[in-house]
Design a protein around this motif. Sequence first.
Motif, PDB file in Angstrom:
ATOM      1  N   GLY A 193     -14.209  14.783   1.834  1.00  0.00           N
ATOM      2  CA  GLY A 193     -13.273  14.069   2.872  1.00  0.00           C
ATOM      3  C   GLY A 193     -12.133  13.397   2.481  1.00  0.00           C
ATOM      4  N   GLU A 194     -12.150  12.605   1.397  1.00  0.00           N
ATOM      5  CA  GLU A 194     -11.111  11.869   1.056  1.00  0.00           C
ATOM      6  C   GLU A 194     -10.136  12.482   0.252  1.00  0.00           C
ATOM      7  OE1 GLU A 194     -12.149   9.604  -2.897  1.00  0.00           O
ATOM      8  OE2 GLU A 194     -13.922   9.612  -1.788  1.00  0.00           O
ATOM      9  N   TYR A 195     -10.351  13.853  -0.232  1.00  0.00           N
ATOM     10  CA  TYR A 195      -9.375  14.702  -0.862  1.00  0.00           C
ATOM     11  C   TYR A 195      -8.962  15.885  -0.088  1.00  0.00           C
ATOM     12  CZ  TYR A 195     -11.004  12.566  -5.063  1.00  0.00           C
ATOM     13  OH  TYR A 195     -11.404  11.516  -5.983  1.00  0.00           O
ATOM     14  N   ARG A 196      -9.445  16.197   1.044  1.00  0.00           N
ATOM     15  CA  ARG A 196      -8.869  17.259   1.917  1.00  0.00           C
ATOM     16  C   ARG A 196      -7.652  17.026   2.561  1.00  0.00           C
ATOM     17  NH1 ARG A 196     -11.157  19.512   7.215  1.00  0.00           N
ATOM     18  NH2 ARG A 196     -10.812  17.703   8.350  1.00  0.00           N
ATOM     19  N   THR A 197      -6.666  17.913   3.006  1.00  0.00           N
ATOM     20  CA  THR A 197      -5.681  17.698   3.656  1.00  0.00           C
ATOM     21  C   THR A 197      -5.934  17.485   5.207  1.00  0.00           C
ATOM     22  OG1 THR A 197      -4.343  19.186   2.249  1.00  0.00           O
ATOM     23  CG2 THR A 197      -3.451  18.939   4.555  1.00  0.00           C
ATOM     24  N   PRO A 198      -5.726  16.656   5.822  1.00  0.00           N
ATOM     25  CA  PRO A 198      -5.990  16.369   7.279  1.00  0.00           C
ATOM     26  C   PRO A 198      -5.935  17.375   8.012  1.00  0.00           C
ATOM     27  CG  PRO A 198      -4.900  14.262   6.328  1.00  0.00           C
ATOM     28  CD  PRO A 198      -4.754  15.244   5.253  1.00  0.00           C
ATOM     29  N   ASN A 199      -6.593  17.923   8.792  1.00  0.00           N
ATOM     30  CA  ASN A 199      -6.292  19.096   9.828  1.00  0.00           C
ATOM     31  C   ASN A 199      -6.118  20.192   9.127  1.00  0.00           C
ATOM     32  OD1 ASN A 199      -6.399  17.362  12.047  1.00  0.00           O
ATOM     33  ND2 ASN A 199      -4.143  16.965  11.720  1.00  0.00           N
ATOM     34  N   GLY A 200      -6.371  20.351   7.722  1.00  0.00           N
ATOM     35  CA  GLY A 200      -6.262  21.658   6.965  1.00  0.00           C
ATOM     36  C   GLY A 200      -7.543  22.581   7.339  1.00  0.00           C
ATOM     37  N   LYS A 201      -7.410  23.795   7.511  1.00  0.00           N
ATOM     38  CA  LYS A 201      -8.291  25.064   7.937  1.00  0.00           C
ATOM     39  C   LYS A 201      -9.575  24.792   7.091  1.00  0.00           C
ATOM     40  CE  LYS A 201      -9.243  29.312   9.306  1.00  0.00           C
ATOM     41  NZ  LYS A 201      -8.411  31.056   9.299  1.00  0.00           N
ATOM     42  N   ILE A 202     -10.896  24.729   7.446  1.00  0.00           N
ATOM     43  CA  ILE A 202     -11.869  24.688   6.802  1.00  0.00           C
ATOM     44  C   ILE A 202     -12.645  26.165   6.682  1.00  0.00           C
ATOM     45  CG2 ILE A 202     -14.158  24.032   6.666  1.00  0.00           C
ATOM     46  CD1 ILE A 202     -13.325  21.324   7.767  1.00  0.00           C
ATOM     47  N   LYS A 203     -12.955  26.548   5.496  1.00  0.00           N
ATOM     48  CA  LYS A 203     -13.510  27.961   5.576  1.00  0.00           C
ATOM     49  C   LYS A 203     -14.707  28.039   5.088  1.00  0.00           C
ATOM     50  CE  LYS A 203     -11.622  29.445   1.009  1.00  0.00           C
ATOM     51  NZ  LYS A 203     -11.023  30.206   0.469  1.00  0.00           N
ATOM     52  N   GLU A 204     -15.951  28.531   5.429  1.00  0.00           N
ATOM     53  CA  GLU A 204     -17.385  28.584   4.958  1.00  0.00           C
ATOM     54  C   GLU A 204     -17.522  29.944   4.627  1.00  0.00           C
ATOM     55  OE1 GLU A 204     -20.091  27.029   7.800  1.00  0.00           O
ATOM     56  OE2 GLU A 204     -18.792  25.453   8.559  1.00  0.00           O
ATOM     57  N   GLU A 205     -18.365  29.899   3.498  1.00  0.00           N
ATOM     58  CA  GLU A 205     -18.742  31.413   2.943  1.00  0.00           C
ATOM     59  C   GLU A 205     -20.253  31.212   2.263  1.00  0.00           C
ATOM     60  OE1 GLU A 205     -14.818  32.898   0.766  1.00  0.00           O
ATOM     61  OE2 GLU A 205     -15.441  31.008  -0.100  1.00  0.00           O
ATOM     62  N   LYS A 206     -20.786  32.069   2.081  1.00  0.00           N
ATOM     63  CA  LYS A 206     -21.986  32.038   1.428  1.00  0.00           C
ATOM     64  C   LYS A 206     -21.830  32.322   0.025  1.00  0.00           C
ATOM     65  CE  LYS A 206     -24.366  33.626   5.470  1.00  0.00           C
ATOM     66  NZ  LYS A 206     -25.443  34.380   6.122  1.00  0.00           N
ATOM     67  N   GLY A 207     -23.043  31.646  -0.833  1.00  0.00           N
ATOM     68  CA  GLY A 207     -22.939  32.011  -2.217  1.00  0.00           C
ATOM     69  C   GLY A 207     -24.555  31.933  -2.527  1.00  0.00           C
ATOM     70  N   ASN A 208     -24.623  32.428  -3.898  1.00  0.00           N
ATOM     71  CA  ASN A 208     -26.032  32.407  -4.313  1.00  0.00           C
ATOM     72  C   ASN A 208     -26.107  31.860  -5.573  1.00  0.00           C
ATOM     73  OD1 ASN A 208     -28.389  33.709  -5.503  1.00  0.00           O
ATOM     74  ND2 ASN A 208     -28.093  35.500  -4.422  1.00  0.00           N
ATOM     75  N   SER A 209     -27.090  31.103  -5.727  1.00  0.00           N
ATOM     76  CA  SER A 209     -27.551  30.388  -7.019  1.00  0.00           C
ATOM     77  C   SER A 209     -29.188  30.288  -7.099  1.00  0.00           C
ATOM     78  CB  SER A 209     -27.075  28.933  -6.778  1.00  0.00           C
ATOM     79  OG  SER A 209     -27.314  28.234  -8.099  1.00  0.00           O
ATOM     80  N   TRP A 210     -29.488  30.746  -8.250  1.00  0.00           N
ATOM     81  CA  TRP A 210     -31.003  31.057  -8.436  1.00  0.00           C
ATOM     82  C   TRP A 210     -31.855  31.545  -7.313  1.00  0.00           C
ATOM     83  CZ3 TRP A 210     -32.520  25.683 -11.180  1.00  0.00           C
ATOM     84  CH2 TRP A 210     -31.708  25.650 -12.369  1.00  0.00           C
ATOM     85  N   GLY A 211     -31.151  32.474  -6.597  1.00  0.00           N
ATOM     86  CA  GLY A 211     -31.720  33.192  -5.517  1.00  0.00           C
ATOM     87  C   GLY A 211     -31.837  32.468  -4.316  1.00  0.00           C
ATOM     88  N   ASN A 212     -31.053  31.177  -4.245  1.00  0.00           N
ATOM     89  CA  ASN A 212     -30.970  30.491  -3.100  1.00  0.00           C
ATOM     90  C   ASN A 212     -29.658  30.865  -2.538  1.00  0.00           C
ATOM     91  OD1 ASN A 212     -33.477  29.045  -3.473  1.00  0.00           O
ATOM     92  ND2 ASN A 212     -32.251  27.532  -4.719  1.00  0.00           N
ATOM     93  N   ILE A 213     -29.471  30.988  -1.104  1.00  0.00           N
ATOM     94  CA  ILE A 213     -28.419  31.244  -0.398  1.00  0.00           C
ATOM     95  C   ILE A 213     -27.659  29.882  -0.045  1.00  0.00           C
ATOM     96  CG2 ILE A 213     -27.238  32.056   1.671  1.00  0.00           C
ATOM     97  CD1 ILE A 213     -28.531  34.049   0.095  1.00  0.00           C
ATOM     98  N   THR A 240     -14.171  21.882  -2.386  1.00  0.00           N
ATOM     99  CA  THR A 240     -15.383  22.598  -1.991  1.00  0.00           C
ATOM    100  C   THR A 240     -16.482  21.883  -1.852  1.00  0.00           C
ATOM    101  OG1 THR A 240     -14.281  24.555  -2.626  1.00  0.00           O
ATOM    102  CG2 THR A 240     -16.731  24.773  -2.347  1.00  0.00           C
ATOM    103  N   TYR A 241     -17.324  21.965  -0.994  1.00  0.00           N
ATOM    104  CA  TYR A 241     -18.680  21.270  -1.061  1.00  0.00           C
ATOM    105  C   TYR A 241     -19.781  22.308  -0.780  1.00  0.00           C
ATOM    106  CZ  TYR A 241     -22.587  18.243   1.066  1.00  0.00           C
ATOM    107  OH  TYR A 241     -23.738  17.592   1.005  1.00  0.00           O
ATOM    108  N   VAL A 242     -21.088  22.265  -1.552  1.00  0.00           N
ATOM    109  CA  VAL A 242     -22.004  23.358  -1.416  1.00  0.00           C
ATOM    110  C   VAL A 242     -23.185  22.823  -1.081  1.00  0.00           C
ATOM    111  CG1 VAL A 242     -23.285  24.655  -2.909  1.00  0.00           C
ATOM    112  CG2 VAL A 242     -20.912  24.251  -3.419  1.00  0.00           C
ATOM    113  N   GLU A 243     -23.795  23.231  -0.162  1.00  0.00           N
ATOM    114  CA  GLU A 243     -25.215  22.929   0.579  1.00  0.00           C
ATOM    115  C   GLU A 243     -26.015  24.322   0.322  1.00  0.00           C
ATOM    116  OE1 GLU A 243     -24.643  22.527   4.621  1.00  0.00           O
ATOM    117  OE2 GLU A 243     -23.652  20.375   4.474  1.00  0.00           O
ATOM    118  N   GLY A 244     -27.497  23.732   0.054  1.00  0.00           N
ATOM    119  CA  GLY A 244     -28.489  24.548  -0.224  1.00  0.00           C
ATOM    120  C   GLY A 244     -29.035  24.774  -1.516  1.00  0.00           C
TER     121      GLY A 244
END
Length: 91
Positions: A2-22, A47-51
Amino acid sequence: MGEYRTPNGKIKEEKGNSWGNILKVISAPADQSIKIGTRELKLSEVTYVEGTSQMQNLLMKTSGMQGMIGNQLFINSKLILDCKNEKFKVE
């Protein structure tokens, strides 16, 4: 993120894979600079990663890891790694 991103910048969501986890990978544009040693580098995206698994979280926490940077940050620079002496330099 939040403190680094450009205000009102377009957020994109993608899927990744790490150790078999989505993973849920959330990225947003940034227009900031970060300083590594004496070199100032332009940060164009954050970028922020969940999962990640409990084991990955434990390994990151116990190693003292607080975040990651990718290769894109160094695209117009040279990163020199001295693994034997555990040093690095950015030119």
